[in-house]
Design a protein around this motif. Structure first.
Motif, short mmCIF file in Angstrom:
data_model
loop_
_atom_site.label_atom_id
_atom_site.label_comp_id
_atom_site.label_asym_id
_atom_site.label_seq_id
_atom_site.Cartn_x
_atom_site.Cartn_y
_atom_site.Cartn_z
N VAL A 1 0.87 -1.18 0.00
CA VAL A 1 0.00 0.00 0.00
C VAL A 1 0.90 1.22 0.00
N GLU A 2 0.89 1.93 -1.13
CA GLU A 2 1.84 3.03 -1.37
C GLU A 2 1.09 4.31 -1.71
N GLU A 3 1.54 5.40 -1.08
CA GLU A 3 0.92 6.69 -1.39
C GLU A 3 1.42 7.24 -2.71
N ASN A 4 2.62 6.84 -3.12
CA ASN A 4 3.24 7.40 -4.31
C ASN A 4 2.48 7.04 -5.59
N PRO A 5 2.72 7.81 -6.67
CA PRO A 5 2.16 7.42 -7.97
C PRO A 5 2.69 6.06 -8.39
N ARG A 6 2.05 5.45 -9.34
CA ARG A 6 2.26 4.03 -9.64
C ARG A 6 3.70 3.67 -10.05
N LEU A 7 4.26 4.41 -11.00
CA LEU A 7 5.50 3.94 -11.62
C LEU A 7 6.70 4.10 -10.69
N CYS A 8 7.46 3.03 -10.57
CA CYS A 8 8.71 3.04 -9.80
C CYS A 8 8.51 3.36 -8.33
N GLY A 9 7.34 3.08 -7.79
CA GLY A 9 7.16 3.21 -6.35
C GLY A 9 7.96 2.12 -5.63
N TRP A 10 8.18 2.33 -4.32
CA TRP A 10 9.00 1.37 -3.56
C TRP A 10 8.41 -0.04 -3.62
N GLY A 11 7.09 -0.11 -3.75
CA GLY A 11 6.45 -1.43 -3.78
C GLY A 11 6.86 -2.26 -4.98
N ALA A 12 7.22 -1.59 -6.07
CA ALA A 12 7.65 -2.32 -7.26
C ALA A 12 8.97 -3.02 -6.97
#
Lengths: 332, 317
Positions: A267-278
């Protein structure tokens, strides 16, 4: 790790915890100094440094001009020559104005000089959305920073973590990017009464469960916990892992949880691309493939700038309902 | 000061020779023609003062005591390099001599020099910080941010503009709103406009001495524009053909080294002493060159060392 259940606590806000942590470290170590725009006389635009000027004086708590490069450059030069500066950059979005100092100078100094230089500084940022400030005062920059070798990146989700991780950041010999979640500043929480020092790079399991692992950070930890509580009423037991830092990244704790549950959601607040979750999804995919019962699912903001209007911003950020819905469907 | 200039000149010529032999890879920026500024300022400093330079920083590294063999080895990518090959020509750093780095992003280090100066004052020492930079840096934001902060905080810092008339390949005058790129900006920060002949080491020394005294006594920063000329191009890739022949000839006639030698002789110096200084510098450079060329290449084991303070590059647990 002074957090013991028997330790006396007091209730403070996340905002007050910043000043508490700074005062703890400045009281202990005279080389700790604080600079930034409005941090001294005004006590910070977020009021997170209130009272420090009065207690530690104008040479240790200094107001600066609106000069982000000069602020971080001064902190770096001081860190290279014996001080442990804490620099506030106010809104995390302003990182872009001083990204040269962070990414080219601070982060690389030790490596390029083969260890001749050490840059023990902390940069504090007011990070994230939720306050209707619009696209240039609401971004989540943790994934920008995570991409630069040489930086440590910390995002506390509770007042106790603000104190404990800030203390650990100040004592660390590497540059630490300390991202305070603006939306959490009013949040109340228990903080140990005595000196409190935590450890960088250790995730916390905030809720135990056997059916799915939800990995989260900062403000999104609380939404993940809300979602987990909702799902529990439906018989789905989620484990919620609060990463607390992206560098160092506690893969061990996440992998142990995924091994148990077989499912991972970020669950990430950042925009989709290259977020830490990736990045985390790729690591877990490589290392826990045979433990996974399903593909890792990422729940992020859509890949858009942060909008100003409340109805738009609310629609952008992952909500507890959205998290619960994604988990529910995946397990359904 | 003559010795300092000769050492730098011979070193830079050797660096160029090694480049012509294709032993120096990547890029490098030579200070041939600009030695008097480095020598004049260095002579005005104490060993515990802090020095920050640009990617054209070989001279400043050497004059802060960096061993020539280690500097050349760094240029050649050897394990015995000043930074074990991790920095290269543009990032020379010699912390043992308080030479706190060469910076390859124009203007950034002016802000960092402020921090060292602030730290010195905070710690109660009377150390000063010096930032050398080119004329091109006067048009970047960090220059102005740094000047304003230094003046506002009255920091013990010297900003030394090495104005060689060209920002990379373009005449500085064609891209700058004022005639003196540094000095004409000084008044905006409450500072005196100081211009000095950057090809005269004695003149540079006098100006630097005054600026150091001012900084040590708590009176704040100085901005010095030292006008000079690089004999070669911007970097090793640049033959410098955009410069008029007459202009080059005029400045070659003002070469700081023969000029300084003549001055010494006119004041009664023994030519044999000067010859010996040159011979010693020649030997020092040759020995350094042999040592650097004989050193092993940078060890790939270094790759993941010294990213973090624990000596490694581990980002996970």
């Amino acid at each position: 790790m002074a957090t013991l259940t028997q330790v006396a606590t007091r209730t403070v806000t996340y905002r007050e915890a910043v000043a508490l942590g700074l005062a703890q470290e400045m009281g202990r170590d005279p080389t700790v100094v604080l600079i930034g725009e409005d941090v001294a006389a005004a006590g910070g635009v977020f009021k997170a440094t209130a009272g420090l000027l009065e207690r530690f004086g104008p040479e240790r708590v200094r107001d600066t001009p609106i000069s982000e490069q000069a602020i971080l450059g001064a902190a770096m030069g001081a860190a290279m020559t014996g001080l442990r500066p804490v620099a506030e950059l106010m809104f995390a979005d302003f990182l872009s104005v001083a990204h040269d100092i962070v990414a080219n100078q601070v982060a690389k100094a030790r490596y390029m000089t083969n260890g001749q230089l050490s840059v023990p500084l902390v940069v504090r940022f007011g990070n994230g959305a939720g306050l209707r400030f619009g696209a240039q005062h609401s971004q989540s920059v943790e994934s920008w920073l995570m991409a630069v070798p040489g930086l440590k990146v910390v995002v506390p989700s509770t007042p106790a973590d603000v104190v404990g991780l800030l203390a650990a950041a100040v004592r660390d010999d590497d540059p630490v990017m300390f991202l305070e979640e603006k939306a959490l500043y009013p949040m109340n929480g228990e903080v140990p009464s005595g000196e409190h020092v935590d450890q960088l790079g250790v995730a916390r399991v905030r809720r135990h469960g056997k059916d799915a692992t939800i990995v989260s950070l900062g403000t999104m930890v609380h939404r993940s916990l809300e979602a987990a509580a909702q799902l529990a009423t439906e018989g789905v037991e989620c484990e919620v892992v609060d990463l607390r830092s992206l560098v160092p990244l506690d893969v061990t704790t996440v992998a142990a949880s995924v091994t148990k549950t077989g499912r991972m959601f970020t669950v990430e607040e950042n925009p989709r691309l290259c977020g830490w979750g990736a990045e985390l999804a790729s690591i877990i995919g490589e290392e826990c493939f045979y433990d996974l019962d399903a593909p890792v699912r990422r729940i992020t903001s859509p890949h858009v700038p942060v909008p100003a209007a409340g109805s738009l911003e609310d629609a952008m950020l992952p909500s507890a309902e959205r998290v619960a819905d994604v988990v529910r469907r995946a397990l359904g | 000061m003559y010795r300092a200039q000769v050492r730098v000149r011979y070193f830079e010529k050797k660096a160029y020779d090694l480049f012509l032999q294709n032993l120096v890879k990547g890029t490098s920026h030579l200070a041939i023609g600009q030695e008097a500024i480095a020598a004049g300022v260095a002579a005005a400093l104490r060993p515990d003062d802090y020095v920050f330079a640009t990617y054209r920083g070989h001279a400043h590294a050497i004059l802060r005591g960096a061993p020539m063999a280690a500097v050349l080895a760094e240029l050649l990518g050897r394990q015995s390099g000043l930074m074990a090959g991790k920095g290269g020509s543009m990032h020379l750093t010699y912390a043992a001599g308080n030479f706190l780095g060469s910076y390859a992003i124009v203007g950034a280090h002016l802000t960092i020099a402020n921090g060292a100066a602030w730290s010195a004052r905070y710690r109660g020492t009377d150390q000063v910080a010096v930032a050398f930079f080119g004329d091109g840096a006067t048009n970047i934001g960090a220059f102005h941010e740094a000047l304003n902060l230094a003046a506002t905080w009255k920091l013990p810092v010297l900003f030394i503009c090495e104005n060689n008339l060209y920002m990379e390949y373009t005449p500085i005058a064609t891209v700058t709103a004022v005639a003196r790129p540094a000095a004409d900006r000084a008044s905006a920060y409450g500072l005196a406009p100081i211009v000095v002949d950057g090809n005269d080491a004695d003149a540079v020394y006098e100006v630097a001495l005054a600026a150091v005294a001012r900084a040590r006594s708590g009176e704040g920063p100085s901005l010095v524009e030292a006008v000079t000329y690089r004999h070669g191009g911007h970097s090793r890739a640049d033959p410098g053909k955009y410069r008029p022949d007459e202009e080059v000839a005029e400045w070659l006639a003002k070469d700081p080294l023969p000029r300084y030698r003549e001055r010494l002789l006119a004041s009664g110096a023994n030519p044999a002493v000067l010859d010996r200084i040159e011979a010693e510098a020649h030997d020092e450079v040759e020995q350094a060159s042999l040592a650097a060329q004989g050193a092993p290449l940078a060890d790939p084991a270094e790759l993941e060392r010294q990213v973090f303070a624990d000596g490694g590059a581990t980002w996970r647990r």
